[in-house]
Design a protein around this motif. Structure first.
Motif, PDB file in Angstrom:
ATOM      1  N   GLY A  88       0.804  -1.219   0.000  1.00 39.61           N
ATOM      2  CA  GLY A  88       0.000   0.000   0.000  1.00 39.61           C
ATOM      3  C   GLY A  88       0.836   1.269   0.000  1.00 39.61           C
ATOM      4  N   CYS A  89       0.133   2.386  -0.121  1.00 40.84           N
ATOM      5  CA  CYS A  89       0.782   3.701  -0.126  1.00 40.84           C
ATOM      6  C   CYS A  89      -0.251   4.698   0.383  1.00 40.84           C
ATOM      7  CB  CYS A  89       1.202   4.079  -1.544  1.00 40.84           C
ATOM      8  SG  CYS A  89       1.725   5.797  -1.682  1.00 40.84           S
ATOM      9  N   ALA A  90       0.187   5.521   1.333  1.00 39.32           N
ATOM     10  CA  ALA A  90      -0.780   6.423   1.979  1.00 39.32           C
ATOM     11  C   ALA A  90      -0.918   7.757   1.269  1.00 39.32           C
ATOM     12  CB  ALA A  90      -0.354   6.654   3.426  1.00 39.32           C
ATOM     13  N   ASN A  91      -0.238   7.934   0.139  1.00 41.16           N
ATOM     14  CA  ASN A  91      -0.249   9.270  -0.460  1.00 41.16           C
ATOM     15  C   ASN A  91      -1.597   9.641  -1.103  1.00 41.16           C
ATOM     16  OD1 ASN A  91       1.884  11.488  -1.106  1.00 41.16           O
ATOM     17  ND2 ASN A  91       0.486  11.365  -2.836  1.00 41.16           N
ATOM     18  N   LEU A  92      -2.313   8.628  -1.573  1.00 41.75           N
ATOM     19  CA  LEU A  92      -3.630   8.831  -2.176  1.00 41.75           C
ATOM     20  C   LEU A  92      -3.654   9.812  -3.353  1.00 41.75           C
ATOM     21  CD1 LEU A  92      -6.024   8.735   0.906  1.00 41.75           C
ATOM     22  CD2 LEU A  92      -5.058   6.876  -0.429  1.00 41.75           C
ATOM     23  N   CYS A  93      -2.757   9.585  -4.302  1.00 40.30           N
ATOM     24  CA  CYS A  93      -2.832  10.349  -5.548  1.00 40.30           C
ATOM     25  C   CYS A  93      -4.178  10.016  -6.192  1.00 40.30           C
ATOM     26  CB  CYS A  93      -1.700   9.958  -6.485  1.00 40.30           C
ATOM     27  SG  CYS A  93      -0.093  10.332  -5.797  1.00 40.30           S
ATOM     28  N   ARG A  94      -4.818  11.026  -6.750  1.00 37.00           N
ATOM     29  CA  ARG A  94      -6.234  10.851  -7.128  1.00 37.00           C
ATOM     30  C   ARG A  94      -6.451   9.924  -8.314  1.00 37.00           C
ATOM     31  NH1 ARG A  94      -6.416  16.765  -5.266  1.00 37.00           N
ATOM     32  NH2 ARG A  94      -7.197  16.413  -3.166  1.00 37.00           N
ATOM     33  N   PHE A  95      -5.393   9.644  -9.082  1.00 30.06           N
ATOM     34  CA  PHE A  95      -5.531   8.776 -10.257  1.00 30.06           C
ATOM     35  C   PHE A  95      -5.116   7.334  -9.954  1.00 30.06           C
ATOM     36  CE2 PHE A  95      -1.303  10.453  -9.934  1.00 30.06           C
ATOM     37  CZ  PHE A  95      -0.520   9.318 -10.076  1.00 30.06           C
ATOM     38  N   CYS A  96      -4.578   7.073  -8.762  1.00 30.27           N
ATOM     39  CA  CYS A  96      -3.804   5.841  -8.534  1.00 30.27           C
ATOM     40  C   CYS A  96      -4.647   4.742  -7.904  1.00 30.27           C
ATOM     41  CB  CYS A  96      -2.606   6.156  -7.654  1.00 30.27           C
ATOM     42  SG  CYS A  96      -1.631   4.688  -7.247  1.00 30.27           S
ATOM     43  N   TRP A  97      -4.991   3.725  -8.693  1.00 36.84           N
ATOM     44  CA  TRP A  97      -5.846   2.655  -8.164  1.00 36.84           C
ATOM     45  C   TRP A  97      -5.087   1.840  -7.119  1.00 36.84           C
ATOM     46  CZ3 TRP A  97      -4.761  -2.471  -8.202  1.00 36.84           C
ATOM     47  CH2 TRP A  97      -3.773  -2.906  -9.073  1.00 36.84           C
ATOM     48  N   ALA A  98      -3.771   1.704  -7.292  1.00 37.96           N
ATOM     49  CA  ALA A  98      -3.006   0.886  -6.336  1.00 37.96           C
ATOM     50  C   ALA A  98      -3.013   1.548  -4.961  1.00 37.96           C
ATOM     51  CB  ALA A  98      -1.594   0.689  -6.834  1.00 37.96           C
ATOM     52  N   GLY A  99      -2.862   2.875  -4.949  1.00 33.07           N
ATOM     53  CA  GLY A  99      -2.876   3.593  -3.677  1.00 33.07           C
ATOM     54  C   GLY A  99      -4.200   3.390  -2.942  1.00 33.07           C
ATOM     55  N   TYR A 100      -5.313   3.566  -3.633  1.00 32.52           N
ATOM     56  CA  TYR A 100      -6.622   3.458  -2.987  1.00 32.52           C
ATOM     57  C   TYR A 100      -6.971   2.004  -2.635  1.00 32.52           C
ATOM     58  CZ  TYR A 100      -7.937   8.280  -4.252  1.00 32.52           C
ATOM     59  OH  TYR A 100      -8.014   9.646  -4.364  1.00 32.52           O
TER      60      TYR A 100
ATOM     61  N   SER B 124       7.260  -2.925  -3.953  1.00 34.03           N
ATOM     62  CA  SER B 124       6.340  -2.169  -3.087  1.00 34.03           C
ATOM     63  C   SER B 124       6.114  -0.837  -3.764  1.00 34.03           C
ATOM     64  CB  SER B 124       6.959  -1.899  -1.713  1.00 34.03           C
ATOM     65  OG  SER B 124       7.156  -3.096  -1.022  1.00 34.03           O
ATOM     66  N   ILE B 125       4.890  -0.335  -3.674  1.00 31.93           N
ATOM     67  CA  ILE B 125       4.646   0.941  -4.337  1.00 31.93           C
ATOM     68  C   ILE B 125       5.184   2.097  -3.512  1.00 31.93           C
ATOM     69  CG2 ILE B 125       2.786   0.289  -5.899  1.00 31.93           C
ATOM     70  CD1 ILE B 125       0.779   1.206  -3.827  1.00 31.93           C
ATOM     71  N   ALA B 126       5.414   1.888  -2.228  1.00 30.01           N
ATOM     72  CA  ALA B 126       5.994   2.954  -1.395  1.00 30.01           C
ATOM     73  C   ALA B 126       7.016   2.318  -0.456  1.00 30.01           C
ATOM     74  CB  ALA B 126       4.894   3.654  -0.618  1.00 30.01           C
TER      75      ALA B 126
ATOM     76  N   LEU C 133      10.646   4.868  -6.551  1.00 28.95           N
ATOM     77  CA  LEU C 133      10.782   5.369  -5.173  1.00 28.95           C
ATOM     78  C   LEU C 133       9.971   6.640  -4.971  1.00 28.95           C
ATOM     79  CD1 LEU C 133      14.588   4.817  -4.698  1.00 28.95           C
ATOM     80  CD2 LEU C 133      12.774   3.673  -3.443  1.00 28.95           C
ATOM     81  N   ARG C 134       9.295   6.722  -3.827  1.00 26.07           N
ATOM     82  CA  ARG C 134       8.564   7.952  -3.535  1.00 26.07           C
ATOM     83  C   ARG C 134       9.538   8.966  -2.983  1.00 26.07           C
ATOM     84  NH1 ARG C 134       3.964   6.956   0.206  1.00 26.07           N
ATOM     85  NH2 ARG C 134       5.231   8.341   1.466  1.00 26.07           N
ATOM     86  N   LEU C 135       9.533  10.142  -3.578  1.00 27.65           N
ATOM     87  CA  LEU C 135      10.592  11.106  -3.296  1.00 27.65           C
ATOM     88  C   LEU C 135      10.602  11.629  -1.871  1.00 27.65           C
ATOM     89  CD1 LEU C 135      10.303  13.021  -6.602  1.00 27.65           C
ATOM     90  CD2 LEU C 135      12.358  11.967  -5.726  1.00 27.65           C
TER      91      LEU C 135
ATOM     92  N   PRO D  40       7.564  12.071 -10.922  1.00 30.52           N
ATOM     93  CA  PRO D  40       7.017  13.410 -10.655  1.00 30.52           C
ATOM     94  C   PRO D  40       5.590  13.539 -11.184  1.00 30.52           C
ATOM     95  CG  PRO D  40       9.140  13.539 -11.807  1.00 30.52           C
ATOM     96  CD  PRO D  40       8.697  12.113 -11.862  1.00 30.52           C
ATOM     97  N   GLU D  41       5.207  12.705 -12.156  1.00 31.80           N
ATOM     98  CA  GLU D  41       3.885  12.668 -12.814  1.00 31.80           C
ATOM     99  C   GLU D  41       3.609  13.887 -13.670  1.00 31.80           C
ATOM    100  OE1 GLU D  41       2.789   9.807 -12.509  1.00 31.80           O
ATOM    101  OE2 GLU D  41       3.034   9.092 -10.465  1.00 31.80           O
ATOM    102  N   VAL D  42       3.877  15.087 -13.148  1.00 29.60           N
ATOM    103  CA  VAL D  42       3.618  16.312 -13.916  1.00 29.60           C
ATOM    104  C   VAL D  42       4.766  17.285 -13.661  1.00 29.60           C
ATOM    105  CG1 VAL D  42       1.105  16.060 -13.859  1.00 29.60           C
ATOM    106  CG2 VAL D  42       2.243  17.278 -12.034  1.00 29.60           C
TER     107      VAL D  42
ATOM    108  N   ASN E  31      -3.116  15.434  -6.443  1.00 28.76           N
ATOM    109  CA  ASN E  31      -2.763  15.080  -5.062  1.00 28.76           C
ATOM    110  C   ASN E  31      -1.451  14.319  -4.951  1.00 28.76           C
ATOM    111  OD1 ASN E  31      -3.476  15.475  -2.354  1.00 28.76           O
ATOM    112  ND2 ASN E  31      -3.908  13.300  -2.155  1.00 28.76           N
ATOM    113  N   LYS E  32      -0.514  14.662  -5.787  1.00 24.46           N
ATOM    114  CA  LYS E  32       0.848  14.148  -5.584  1.00 24.46           C
ATOM    115  C   LYS E  32       1.506  15.177  -4.684  1.00 24.46           C
ATOM    116  CE  LYS E  32       4.023  11.158  -7.061  1.00 24.46           C
ATOM    117  NZ  LYS E  32       3.900   9.796  -7.493  1.00 24.46           N
ATOM    118  N   THR E  33       1.699  14.810  -3.428  1.00 26.17           N
ATOM    119  CA  THR E  33       1.988  15.860  -2.440  1.00 26.17           C
ATOM    120  C   THR E  33       3.481  16.170  -2.309  1.00 26.17           C
ATOM    121  OG1 THR E  33       1.905  14.182  -0.745  1.00 26.17           O
ATOM    122  CG2 THR E  33      -0.110  15.442  -1.116  1.00 26.17           C
TER     123      THR E  33
HETATM  124  S1  SF4 Z   1       1.069   7.262  -7.478  1.00 24.37           S
HETATM  125 FE1  SF4 Z   1       2.705   6.544  -6.144  1.00 24.37          FE
HETATM  126  S2  SF4 Z   1       2.727   8.028  -4.475  1.00 24.37           S
HETATM  127 FE2  SF4 Z   1       0.774   8.245  -5.479  1.00 24.37          FE
HETATM  128  S3  SF4 Z   1      -0.646   6.913  -4.337  1.00 24.37           S
HETATM  129 FE3  SF4 Z   1       0.149   5.741  -6.083  1.00 24.37          FE
HETATM  130  S4  SF4 Z   1       1.902   4.643  -5.270  1.00 24.37           S
HETATM  131 FE4  SF4 Z   1       1.448   6.289  -3.821  1.00 24.37          FE
END
Ligand code: SF4
Length: 581
Positions: free
Chosen positions: A258-270, A301-303, A329-331, A354-356, A366-368
């Protein structure tokens, strides 16, 4: 391919493997586990290896593997070869109790149909009999949207294998017949029986309801089965080593889920919430015993850096003599210690997303993290001696303008400058490799109602990106085509009616344009329609735990360019505020 040739090939494969399981079949539940792609691809899939291990960990189950034949043999095998056999005992798949699929990617959907046909089974559940193996489809895609595959499955297993296998075994032991078995499974968390539902549509083609059929006991929605904690669970790790696979004899291990960042497009995160770390000691024990078969560890691992003991894990792996490849890697969690350990292990490339290119658009998704933090991290990366940087970007995002595309170019140029500053005088200049993908809105995310950006507009953006990125030394960009993403979106956002196109694409060798035309599936309806007014979405049948209300409020925040900070970051911010006050 004839039966004896299949058997010979299987024995040859097994002779190069370490760690496969061979059990007598007598008195056990027999599971043929398929990866819907070739052996070369499947054996590098940690999810597949994990399910194999989990099934075989049960004394009452024997699980054997099966893969898609190599491309050169597929057509002849389909048109009259001997029935598909498993690797371990070379038994025909149609003699097993369960034919289970672990599906990770939409592009493998046609291969599910091919494997069913190769096994001598009718692809559609409705055309099979109770004497056929129970066809069960699970894997990452079933967390997201199982509907396009639903007509092929007797059972969809939605959730984590660790939580699904014990109730599956109990249901088989206690069931009096197939109908009873399906009813028992329907009563368990994580088992979705597509034939137990009538799917109602409105005149405009949108979904109206999934109606459980009377007498089946099927719930209105199926709750995903997930582990609450990973404390008592072994980390998923490679158990079968073979040189004949994509990642070679690499020891893959999942460090944190899992990953707690909750980017709004990311199905793996949610979909893999809550974030759960696997026990450090167990990760290291497994690595220790795998060391004689492998000198390369892949940390899946995603994070990754969310593991509270990641520095200690990396230190011990390096001491064991592993070279280490982390996933992206999450920065915000990168530290000089982590980078130095990875560098010491022999890694030369770091992958970041960086995504964008602009802080504004990063707030929308929501990439914080901020550009400033990205540049600081890049400085740290090149300072630690890494040669190459791999970057992931997306286009086709809500509120995106041309300025955002230019910002990707500007960011890449600045990263390039940083790379040169560190590498000039070292006699070797590394590479920056960028990957740009059009957004495919995913079920179970804050963007699940969004239409995909239309071909004309995304095509223009792709051309613009190509021209912006041309001619920068040591920088290479791979920009995905809009058509590729379009059909991926169809499979990702579709409902049961899309199954007809999957069957047609399987028959015609993957020509999706022809498959859609032949079956009359209205692909634009699924891909380019704004779904925000739909009361039911195809993937609503699986309840992943997060409510629509949450996703809608996240979407509104996206349009207001507001972050939802992950808990860790909230704490950091609060600390910062106290210091500043
Ligand atoms: S895109 Fe990366 S940082 Fe964002 S929720 Fe998904 S795994 Fe986490």
């Amino acid at each position: 391919m004839k039966s004896w040739q299949q058997r010979e090939r299987a024995r040859e494969i097994l002779s190069k493997e370490v760690g496969y399981v061979s059990k007598p079949h007598g008195g056990r539940l027999r599971v043929a586990l398929a990866f819907p792609n070739t052996y070369f691809v499947g054996m590098s899939n940690l999810g597949f290896q994990t399910v194999y291990k989990l099934f075989n960990a049960e004394d009452d189950i024997v699980c054997e593997r099966v893969f898609l034949p190599p491309k050169t043999e597929l057509a002849s095998q389909l048109s009259g070869g001997a029935p598909l056999v498993t690797l371990e005992s070379q038994t025909p798949v149609n003699e097993f109790d369960i034919f289970a699929f672990s599906v990770s990617f939409e592009w493998d959907y046609t291969n599910v149909v091919s494997l069913l046909r190769l096994a001598g089974l009718k692809p559609r559940a409705a055309d099979r009999t109770h004497r056929d193996p129970l066809v069960m489809i699970g894997g990452a895609v079933t967390f997201v949207n199982p509907e396009p595959l639903a007509p092929f499955a007797d059972v969809v297993a939605a959730g984590e294998g660790e939580a699904l296998i014990p109730p599956l075994l109990a249901a088989f032991k206690n069931a009096s017949d197939r109908d009873d078995l399906l009813r028992r499974l329907a009563a368990e968390r994580g088992f979705y029986i597509p034939s137990f539902y009538d799917v109602m549509h409105r005149p405009d083609g949108t979904l109206e309801a999934f109606v459980p059929k009377p007498g089946t006991g099927a719930p209105p929605t199926v709750k995903k089965a997930a582990l609450k904690t990973t404390e008592a669970v072994d980390p998923p790790a490679t158990t079968i080593f073979t040189p004949d696979t994509e990642l070679g004899s690499r020891f893959l291990v999942e460090v944190v889920r899992g990953c707690a960042n909750l980017c709004r497009f990311c199905w793996a995160g949610y979909n893999y919430l809550p974030v759960r770390a696997f026990p450090k000691d167990r990760i290291l024990q497994l690595a220790e015993s795998a060391r004689r078969y492998s000198s390369h560890a892949g940390l899946v691992s995603i994070a990754l850096c969310d593991h509270p003991e990641i520095e200690e894990i990396l230190t011990r792996l390096v001491e064991m003599g592993y070279s280490i490849s982390p996933a992206s890697l999450r920065l915000d969690d990168l530290t000089p210690t982590i980078l130095n350990l990875l560098r010491r292990s022999g890694e030369r490339t770091i992958t970041i997303a960086p995504e964008v290119g602009s802080d504004r658009l990063r707030r929308v998704i929501n990439k914080t993290i901020t550009n400033e933090e990205i540049f600081a991290a890049a400085d740290m990366i090149f300072e630690s001696g890494f040669e190459n940087l791999k970057l992931y970007f997306m286009i086709g995002l809500p509120t995106e303008t041309d300025d955002d595309l230019v910002a990707i170019r500007d960011m890449t140029k600045q990263l390039h400058e940083t790379m040169l500053r560190h590498q000039r005088g070292r006699g070797h200049i590394g590479r920056i490799v960028g990957s740009v993908n059009p957004l495919v809105p995913k079920p179970g995310t804050a963007y699940q109602w969004l239409p995909m950006e239309d071909d004309g507009s995304i095509g223009r953006k792709i051309r613009r990106m190509k021209s912006l990125m041309a001619g920068i030394d040591n920088v290479y960009f791979n920009i995905k085509s809009e058509r590729h993403s379009f059909y991926q979106a169809l499979l990702s956002l579709g409902d049961r009616r899309v199954a007809a196109a999957i069957e047609a694409a399987e028959r015609n060798g993957g020509n999706w344009r022809a498959a859609v035309a032949e079956t009359g599936v209205d692909a634009d309806f699924y891909v380019f329609r704004d779904r925000s007014a739909d009361s039911v979405l195809p993937w609503d049948i699986i309840d992943g735990g997060l409510k629509d209300q949450f996703f809608r409020s996240e979407f509104d925040k996206a349009l207001r360019e507001e972050w939802t900070l992950p808990p860790k970051r909230q704490k950091d911010n609060a600390r910062l505020l106290t210091v500043l006050q």
